[in-house]
Design an enzyme around this catalytic site. Structure first.
Site, PDB file in Angstrom:
ATOM      1  N   ARG A   1     -32.796 -51.636 -48.695  1.00 54.75           N
ATOM      2  CA  ARG A   1     -33.147 -50.243 -48.972  1.00 54.75           C
ATOM      3  C   ARG A   1     -33.352 -50.059 -50.419  1.00 54.75           C
ATOM      4  O   ARG A   1     -34.212 -49.245 -50.640  1.00 54.75           O
ATOM      5  CB  ARG A   1     -31.447 -49.642 -48.935  1.00 54.75           C
ATOM      6  CG  ARG A   1     -31.244 -48.935 -47.877  1.00 54.75           C
ATOM      7  CD  ARG A   1     -30.375 -47.539 -48.220  1.00 54.75           C
ATOM      8  NE  ARG A   1     -29.434 -47.472 -46.853  1.00 54.75           N
ATOM      9  CZ  ARG A   1     -28.204 -47.585 -46.775  1.00 54.75           C
ATOM     10  NH1 ARG A   1     -27.404 -47.880 -47.894  1.00 54.75           N
ATOM     11  NH2 ARG A   1     -27.667 -47.341 -45.721  1.00 54.75           N
TER      12      ARG A   1
ATOM     13  N   LYS B   1     -21.835 -63.972 -40.547  1.00 52.44           N
ATOM     14  CA  LYS B   1     -20.635 -63.754 -40.009  1.00 52.44           C
ATOM     15  C   LYS B   1     -20.269 -62.304 -40.594  1.00 52.44           C
ATOM     16  O   LYS B   1     -21.097 -61.902 -41.776  1.00 52.44           O
ATOM     17  CB  LYS B   1     -19.608 -64.912 -40.286  1.00 52.44           C
ATOM     18  CG  LYS B   1     -19.304 -64.972 -41.794  1.00 52.44           C
ATOM     19  CD  LYS B   1     -18.205 -65.615 -42.175  1.00 52.44           C
ATOM     20  CE  LYS B   1     -16.821 -64.508 -41.981  1.00 52.44           C
ATOM     21  NZ  LYS B   1     -16.009 -64.984 -43.060  1.00 52.44           N
TER      22      LYS B   1
ATOM     23  N   HIS C   1     -20.858 -71.415 -42.349  1.00 51.27           N
ATOM     24  CA  HIS C   1     -21.423 -72.214 -43.513  1.00 51.27           C
ATOM     25  C   HIS C   1     -20.750 -73.467 -43.513  1.00 51.27           C
ATOM     26  O   HIS C   1     -21.065 -74.401 -43.969  1.00 51.27           O
ATOM     27  CB  HIS C   1     -21.605 -71.385 -44.767  1.00 51.27           C
ATOM     28  CG  HIS C   1     -20.172 -71.128 -45.290  1.00 51.27           C
ATOM     29  ND1 HIS C   1     -19.501 -70.103 -45.055  1.00 51.27           N
ATOM     30  CD2 HIS C   1     -19.483 -71.930 -46.495  1.00 51.27           C
ATOM     31  CE1 HIS C   1     -18.357 -70.295 -45.868  1.00 51.27           C
ATOM     32  NE2 HIS C   1     -18.463 -70.962 -46.610  1.00 51.27           N
TER      33      HIS C   1
ATOM     34  N   LYS D   1     -21.630 -77.986 -44.296  1.00 50.65           N
ATOM     35  CA  LYS D   1     -20.848 -78.507 -45.553  1.00 50.65           C
ATOM     36  C   LYS D   1     -20.968 -80.388 -44.949  1.00 50.65           C
ATOM     37  O   LYS D   1     -20.895 -80.429 -43.969  1.00 50.65           O
ATOM     38  CB  LYS D   1     -19.340 -78.300 -45.457  1.00 50.65           C
ATOM     39  CG  LYS D   1     -19.080 -76.978 -46.145  1.00 50.65           C
ATOM     40  CD  LYS D   1     -17.710 -76.898 -46.400  1.00 50.65           C
ATOM     41  CE  LYS D   1     -17.462 -75.080 -46.794  1.00 50.65           C
ATOM     42  NZ  LYS D   1     -17.808 -74.733 -48.183  1.00 50.65           N
TER      43      LYS D   1
ATOM     44  N   GLU E   1      -7.375 -71.352 -51.086  1.00 53.13           N
ATOM     45  CA  GLU E   1      -8.412 -70.738 -52.127  1.00 53.13           C
ATOM     46  C   GLU E   1      -7.419 -70.261 -53.377  1.00 53.13           C
ATOM     47  O   GLU E   1      -6.498 -69.857 -53.114  1.00 53.13           O
ATOM     48  CB  GLU E   1      -9.190 -69.628 -51.456  1.00 53.13           C
ATOM     49  CG  GLU E   1     -10.159 -70.236 -50.375  1.00 53.13           C
ATOM     50  CD  GLU E   1     -10.811 -68.794 -49.948  1.00 53.13           C
ATOM     51  OE1 GLU E   1     -11.978 -68.710 -50.500  1.00 53.13           O
ATOM     52  OE2 GLU E   1     -10.450 -68.068 -49.159  1.00 53.13           O
TER      53      GLU E   1
ATOM     54  N   ASP F   1     -11.299 -63.981 -41.011  1.00 53.25           N
ATOM     55  CA  ASP F   1     -12.079 -64.428 -41.869  1.00 53.25           C
ATOM     56  C   ASP F   1     -12.282 -65.713 -42.060  1.00 53.25           C
ATOM     57  O   ASP F   1     -13.373 -66.194 -42.145  1.00 53.25           O
ATOM     58  CB  ASP F   1     -11.417 -63.619 -43.457  1.00 53.25           C
ATOM     59  CG  ASP F   1     -12.431 -64.132 -44.542  1.00 53.25           C
ATOM     60  OD1 ASP F   1     -13.680 -63.645 -44.471  1.00 53.25           O
ATOM     61  OD2 ASP F   1     -12.081 -64.574 -45.530  1.00 53.25           O
TER      62      ASP F   1
ATOM     63  N   HIS G   1     -14.646 -70.430 -39.357  1.00 52.84           N
ATOM     64  CA  HIS G   1     -14.665 -71.821 -39.936  1.00 52.84           C
ATOM     65  C   HIS G   1     -13.602 -72.850 -39.505  1.00 52.84           C
ATOM     66  O   HIS G   1     -14.023 -73.951 -39.166  1.00 52.84           O
ATOM     67  CB  HIS G   1     -14.370 -71.737 -41.416  1.00 52.84           C
ATOM     68  CG  HIS G   1     -15.441 -70.541 -42.067  1.00 52.84           C
ATOM     69  ND1 HIS G   1     -16.658 -70.436 -41.753  1.00 52.84           N
ATOM     70  CD2 HIS G   1     -14.946 -69.780 -43.120  1.00 52.84           C
ATOM     71  CE1 HIS G   1     -17.215 -69.450 -42.442  1.00 52.84           C
ATOM     72  NE2 HIS G   1     -16.127 -68.628 -43.229  1.00 52.84           N
TER      73      HIS G   1
ATOM     74  N   LYS H   1      -5.352 -67.277 -49.496  1.00 54.03           N
ATOM     75  CA  LYS H   1      -6.110 -66.696 -51.052  1.00 54.03           C
ATOM     76  C   LYS H   1      -5.004 -66.713 -51.656  1.00 54.03           C
ATOM     77  O   LYS H   1      -3.804 -66.668 -51.491  1.00 54.03           O
ATOM     78  CB  LYS H   1      -6.769 -65.377 -50.753  1.00 54.03           C
ATOM     79  CG  LYS H   1      -7.835 -65.269 -49.829  1.00 54.03           C
ATOM     80  CD  LYS H   1      -9.015 -64.219 -49.924  1.00 54.03           C
ATOM     81  CE  LYS H   1      -9.914 -64.209 -49.282  1.00 54.03           C
ATOM     82  NZ  LYS H   1     -11.065 -65.375 -49.525  1.00 54.03           N
TER      83      LYS H   1
HETATM   84  C1  BG6 Z   1     -16.204 -67.075 -46.165  1.00 52.09           C
HETATM   85  C2  BG6 Z   1     -15.073 -65.921 -46.270  1.00 52.09           C
HETATM   86  O1  BG6 Z   1     -16.656 -67.041 -44.979  1.00 52.09           O
HETATM   87  O2  BG6 Z   1     -15.496 -67.984 -46.562  1.00 52.09           O
HETATM   88  C3  BG6 Z   1     -14.402 -66.001 -47.809  1.00 52.09           C
HETATM   89  O3  BG6 Z   1     -15.526 -64.453 -45.908  1.00 52.09           O
HETATM   90  C4  BG6 Z   1     -13.919 -67.346 -48.207  1.00 52.09           C
HETATM   91  O4  BG6 Z   1     -13.217 -65.127 -47.683  1.00 52.09           O
HETATM   92  C5  BG6 Z   1     -15.257 -68.272 -48.109  1.00 52.09           C
HETATM   93  O5  BG6 Z   1     -13.793 -67.172 -49.402  1.00 52.09           O
HETATM   94  C6  BG6 Z   1     -14.622 -69.609 -48.263  1.00 52.09           C
HETATM   95  O6  BG6 Z   1     -15.846 -70.580 -48.269  1.00 52.09           O
HETATM   96  P1  BG6 Z   1     -15.990 -71.835 -49.147  1.00 52.09           P
HETATM   97  O7  BG6 Z   1     -17.091 -72.362 -48.660  1.00 52.09           O
HETATM   98  O8  BG6 Z   1     -15.673 -71.534 -50.701  1.00 52.09           O
HETATM   99  O9  BG6 Z   1     -14.795 -72.572 -48.656  1.00 52.09           O
END
Ligand code: BG6
Length: 509
Positions: free
Chosen positions: A65, A168, A198, A202, A236, A255, A260, A359
């Site tokens: 945008r 996602k 993602h 890894k 995290e 999330d 993941h 978290k």
């Molecule tokens: C993301 C989540 O998909 O993955 C985040 O939305 C999270 O909340 C993140 O922090 C964690 O990814 P990584 O690669 O740091 O483990």
């Protein structure tokens, strides 16, 4: 992931080329001025270019945008490298790559934007291999794909190709994920859709397949006969950051678990595929998700949720979740979740898989711990009366990527005394080269047309099918409170109680 190419069969090339390079490609990034592009995509393109992995003919067209000229977008690229790739001043690689960047501003629902995009692609001499990256909020996916379809951008000429990477979150529950899949399939064939997760990019996650299926000694013990249980942890230290707008409606289960951690679990538990082909690998992963017992059917004891309260992390005082910017002061969104899963399969019947993620935990670490059964007999009991520890295999997904095995050894000395020791493999020291970022691997795979490390429609739906009933049960309970844990703690007492009920404990990390 090597993709099959016709020249792969040329014996003269044996030993000359190891890494495949994609055919000429134009990458169109929707959401080009956003966070993901700045933090991940542009740095990944730079690293790929440094490693000479980008196609010889490569163009990037940014779409968003915000009004920006091509030059401004190129500056944005250099700024992103400065911040996220440690490239303080433009070097030869970044300067060359910057020249292939251009930018088209516009509203994502405006058909005129797509006409301008067609014109721009022609103007910059873009090849007919086009990869569209939807780095935008999920509410925009449908519009973009419809408009791309209407503008004729989803169909290629001759041997060209068109692919779409979808970020996602892919839906918010089973029904919305099914609806999104239907919509994508109206305009695109499944082979054109690359749903990115993602975690699959890894290095250590991919290595699970190699570890299990390229070695003879682990797979024979990888089952209920030898394994007591599995613990998967994704911890995290960060809080909700500036993402309350998204996270409030998501929570840890959507999330992290739906995508993941279900992906990781499927790689740990899958049967060996017949070949290492995308469809075979994804079929076997799907079997795993389909075999997971419903989480809420037999009482609620399989899921624990909690939310962080104020506390201390890494020596700094941090606010509780409800005090974070943009969070409802009465929010019951979970920032922590722990689950117990059982798989209905011959390999895994009766073996619990425990998953926890949160978290504001004490440290950032993601690992898979395979806990083996104890030896049936302790024959050293008289000399070394303490119980022997069971063998443990830990895959450190991040940081400090590697694999460790714990086993009992004899303490040096004249007495027969035992002590557990670790045998460690570390990527850093073993190979002496940096582990690539997940986005580098995944962008390259999408350009090569290899979907092995992307989520297939049926997997995504199966994993939503697993967790949507949990959300429904939470909604039906209509609770105004949620268990808490202090920021900097390893989660709520309820999660420890879940383990204690099974006579087990979470690993201390
Ligand atoms: C993301 C989540 O998909 O993955 C985040 O939305 C999270 O909340 C993140 O922090 C964690 O990814 P990584 O690669 O740091 O483990």
């Amino acid at each position: 992931m090597p993709a099959p190419r016709s020249s792969d069969s040329n014996p003269l090339l044996d030993g000359l080329r190891i890494e495949p390079t994609p055919r000429p490609t134009a990458l169109v990034i929707f959401g080009a001025s956003g966070d993901l592009t700045r933090r991940k995509l542009l740095p990944a393109l730079y690293q790929l270019s440094r490693g000479q992995r980008l196609p010889a003919r490569f163009r990037v067209v940014g779409v968003a945008r915000s009004e920006m000229s091509d030059e401004e977008f190129q500056r944005h690229f250099h700024d992103s490298l400065k911040e996220f790739a440690g490239v303080a001043t433009p070097d030869d690689v970044s300067s060359a790559l910057a020249k292939s960047l251009s930018y088209v501003p516009g509203e994502l629902d405006d058909p005129a934007l797509y006409r301008r995009l067609v014109a721009r692609l022609a103007e910059v001499g873009a090849p007919d291999g086009i990869l569209f990256y939807l780095a935008v909020p999920p509410g925009a996916y449908a519009t973009i794909v419809e408009r791309l379809g209407a503008a004729g951008l989803t169909k290629a000429q001759g041997d060209g190709w068109r692919r779409v990477i979808v970020e996602k979150p892919f839906g918010t529950d089973l029904a919305s994920a099914q609806a999104l899949n239907r919509l994508l399939h109206e305009h695109l064939d499944e082979s054109q859709i690359f749903r990115i997760d993602h975690y699959l990019g890894k290095e250590t996650v991919q290595n699970l397949l190699v570890f299990r299926f390229a070695n003879g000694m682990f797979e024979p013990v990888w089952n209920r006969r030898y394994i007591d249980h599995v613990q998967i942890t994704a911890a995290e230290t960060v809080g909700v950051e500036r993402r309350a707008g998204y996270y409030e409606g998501a929570g840890a289960l959507r999330d992290m678990v739906q995508n993941h951690l279900t992906q990781v679990l499927s790689l740990v538990a899958m049967e060996p595929p017949i070949t290492f082909s995308a469809e075979q690998v994804r079929d076997r992963k799907l079997d795993v998700v389909m075999s997971i017992q419903p989480l809420v059917e037999n009482g609620d004891g399989n899921v624990v949720r909690a939310q962080y309260a104020a506390g201390w992390v890494n020596g700094a005082e941090v606010p509780g979740y409800r005090q974070e910017d943009g969070v409802n002061p009465n929010s019951t969104t979970e920032t922590y979740v722990a689950l117990r899963m059982y798989l209905d399969s011959w390999r895994w019947a009766g073996v619990p898989f425990y998953i926890r993620t949160g978290k504001r935990l004490p440290k950032r670490t993601t690992e898979i711990a395979i806990q083996f059964r104890r030896p049936p007999l302790h024959i050293f009991k008289r000399a070394s009366p303490t119980a022997i520890t069971s063998n443990l295999l830990v895959v450190n997904v991040q940081p400090d990527e590697g694999i460790s095995v714990r086993f009992e050894a004899k303490l040096p000395g004249s007495r027969m005394q035992l002590a557990p020791v670790m045998m460690n493999f570390r990527y850093g020291s073993a190979f002496g080269r940096a582990v690539p970022e997940a986005y580098e691997t995944l962008l390259l795979d999408a350009m090569l047309g290899d979907p092995t490390l992307f989520a297939r429609h049926d997997f995504v739906e199966a994993s939503w099918g697993l967790i949507t009933p949990v959300h429904e049960a939470w909604a039906a309970a209509d609770a105004e409170t949620i268990p808490g844990y202090e920021a900097g703690d390893w989660g709520p007492d309820e999660a420890n109680a879940m383990m204690a009920a099974d006579h087990r404990r979470w690993r201390t990390l």
